[in-house]
Design an enzyme around this catalytic site. Structure first.
Site, mmCIF file in Angstrom:
data_model
loop_
_atom_site.group_PDB
_atom_site.id
_atom_site.type_symbol
_atom_site.label_atom_id
_atom_site.label_comp_id
_atom_site.label_asym_id
_atom_site.label_seq_id
_atom_site.Cartn_x
_atom_site.Cartn_y
_atom_site.Cartn_z
ATOM 1 N N LYS A 1 -22.510 30.995 55.938
ATOM 2 C CA LYS A 1 -23.794 30.639 55.330
ATOM 3 C C LYS A 1 -23.680 30.805 53.827
ATOM 4 O O LYS A 1 -22.838 31.567 53.334
ATOM 5 C CB LYS A 1 -24.902 31.554 55.857
ATOM 6 N N ASP B 1 -30.049 23.336 54.468
ATOM 7 C CA ASP B 1 -30.931 24.362 55.034
ATOM 8 C C ASP B 1 -32.214 24.291 54.214
ATOM 9 O O ASP B 1 -32.479 23.268 53.573
ATOM 10 C CB ASP B 1 -30.262 25.750 54.952
ATOM 11 N N THR C 1 -32.415 19.334 64.753
ATOM 12 C CA THR C 1 -32.856 20.696 65.065
ATOM 13 C C THR C 1 -34.176 20.676 65.824
ATOM 14 O O THR C 1 -34.343 21.381 66.827
ATOM 15 C CB THR C 1 -32.991 21.541 63.783
ATOM 16 N N SER D 1 -24.322 18.523 63.243
ATOM 17 C CA SER D 1 -23.425 18.608 62.099
ATOM 18 C C SER D 1 -21.970 18.562 62.556
ATOM 19 O O SER D 1 -21.129 17.918 61.926
ATOM 20 C CB SER D 1 -23.681 19.906 61.317
#
Length: 443
Positions: free
Chosen positions: A125, A165, A208, A375
């Site tokens: 991340k 994000d 998502t 992804s």
């Protein structure tokens, strides 16, 4: 003390002030206790100690010049947590709340989430405390180019593949990719969430939110239920919330409330998603504008969205947004299922309350894995130099989410924790990574 408690105490001691990271590690490790007790090789190989420590944490400054000619400096982060089963994979978050502890919590969760997809991707991340809200396109470009000028040294299609994000959408990905290509001369799948003209995947924007509903629908179906005829409340109004609302509506649900950081809307006849998309995706505005489209709807800046009675609640905004008192209100109002579209949006005591009340609860590392799954499908298309249709990607996504539900269900049952999907997701995600780490030896 047990092995798990020893490791947990050490994590808290060695990572002071990182509350979100402590929370994520505590939740995972406590649910793994019966697993590590039955598998002494995990302790012998120091699996837990190695899994809670990122392989690499990169911190760097990001200088850029604003439209007034003033030099600004932000903090940049990339935490490469675990690459046992594939290259590091995880989003970049641009938000004033970003700090090392939050990035570590997100990277740690990503390891298990990515494992659950069944695809060969590790966990990582990154991000910055830069806030793209209110910035011009030129300012955002200047920041992204500076950010990538440092980050490019540590990423690559077989090393680390960042994605979007919070605060990182198509615009930001485009600027980041352009700078990577400019510096390296490589045209490769180093980022996902790219535009369709340069290697992006269809259905990525929807993934998502759609994936969340696919998993929830499978969980409900196992009990003879569905979204059909159910009232749905969704926090947030970004990509995850919008496309969860879209798919829930397609499945027969009635989405009656959504929110953003300034307030929430209630529309008893069902939220007009076209209006929300125009406000958020075109105008980049606030939901207070919704009443311009639907005067009969309610807009509130006080109270909380979780006061609205519903059958299904989908928290899709940010971490720790749904507290114990919110959970108690939802339970009192008859909620039957809760699915986390955001990362760790439910506090531990609230999640426990749902489980104690018999409410179906799908944790984020399982329920919101559709984004990273798609992804990874984008990475596959880039490697193959192919582009799949929307239907092909969506069908693969649905299959992955259905499989994730069954993985966590079977893992929970195997260890005597039927319907405890928090434990089931943790165990299923952990086992694959842990067994691979044992096979690789201590390196």
């Amino acid at each position: 003390m047990s092995y798990v408690n020893d490791v947990l105490s050490d994590v808290i001691r060695r990572n002071p002030g990182e509350a979100e990271f402590h929370q994520a590690v505590t939740e995972v490790l406590q649910s793994l206790e019966p697993v590590v007790e039955k598998n002494p090789l995990y302790q012998k190989n120091g699996i837990l100690e190695r899994m809670v420590e990122p392989n690499r944490a990169i911190l760097f400054q990001v200088p850029w010049v604003d439209d007034q000619g003033v030099v600004r400096v932000n903090k940049g982060y990339r935490v490469q947590f675990n690459n046992a089963i594939g290259p590091y994979k995880g989003g970049l978050r641009l938000h004033p709340s970003v700090n090392l502890g939050i990035i570590k919590f997100l990277g740690f969760e990503q390891v298990f989430k990515n494992s659950l997809t069944g695809l060969p991707i590790g966990g990582g991340k990154g991000g910055s405390d830069f806030d793209p809200k209110g910035k011009s396109d030129r300012e955002v470009m200047a920041f992204c180019q500076s950010f990538m000028t440092e980050l490019y040294k540590y990423v690559g299609k077989d090393t680390d593949v960042p994605a979007g994000d919070i605060g990182v959408g198509a615009r930001e990905i485009g600027y980041l990719y352009g700078q990577y290509k400019r510096i390296t001369g490589l045209y490769e799948g180093v980022l996902t969430g790219k535009g369709l003209t340069y290697g992006g995947s269809l259905a990525r924007k929807e993934a998502t939110g759609y994936g969340l509903v696919y998993l929830m629908e499978e969980m409900l179906s196992a009990r003879g239920k569905s979204f059909a005829g159910k009232r749905v409340v969704i926090s947030g109004s970004g990509n995850v919330a919008i496309y969860a609302a879209e798919k829930a509506t397609q499945q027969g649900g009635l989405v009656v409330a959504m929110c953003d950081s300034t307030g929430w809307i209630y529309d008893e006849k069902g939220v007009d998603l076209d209006a929300v998309k125009e406000i958020k995706e075109v105008k980049r505005g606030r939901l207070r504008l919704y009443k311009d489209y639907r005067p009969q709807a309610e807009y509130h800046e006080d109270g909380v969205i979780w006061d609205v009675p519903c059958d299904i609640a989908l928290p899709c905004a940010t971490q720790n947004e749904l507290h114990l008192d919110h959970a108690q209100t939802l339970i009192k109002n008859g909620v039957i299922a809760v699915g986390e579209g955001a990362n760790m949006p439910t506090t531990p005591d609230a999640a426990h309350a749902f489980q104690q009340a018999g409410v179906l609860f799908a944790p984020g590392k399982a329920a919101n894995a559709g984004g990273v799954a798609t992804s990874a499908l984008e990475m596959s298309q880039n490697s193959l130099r192919l582009s799949w249709t929307f239907q092909e990607v969506d069908q693969r996504l649905k299959g992955i989410m259905v499989n994730i539900y069954h993985q966590m269900d079977q893992a929970a049952q195997k260890y005597g924790m039927k319907d405890n999907y928090i434990a089931g997701a943790n165990i299923a995600g952990f086992t694959k990574v842990a067994d691979t780490m044992v096979a690789h030896g201590v390196v």
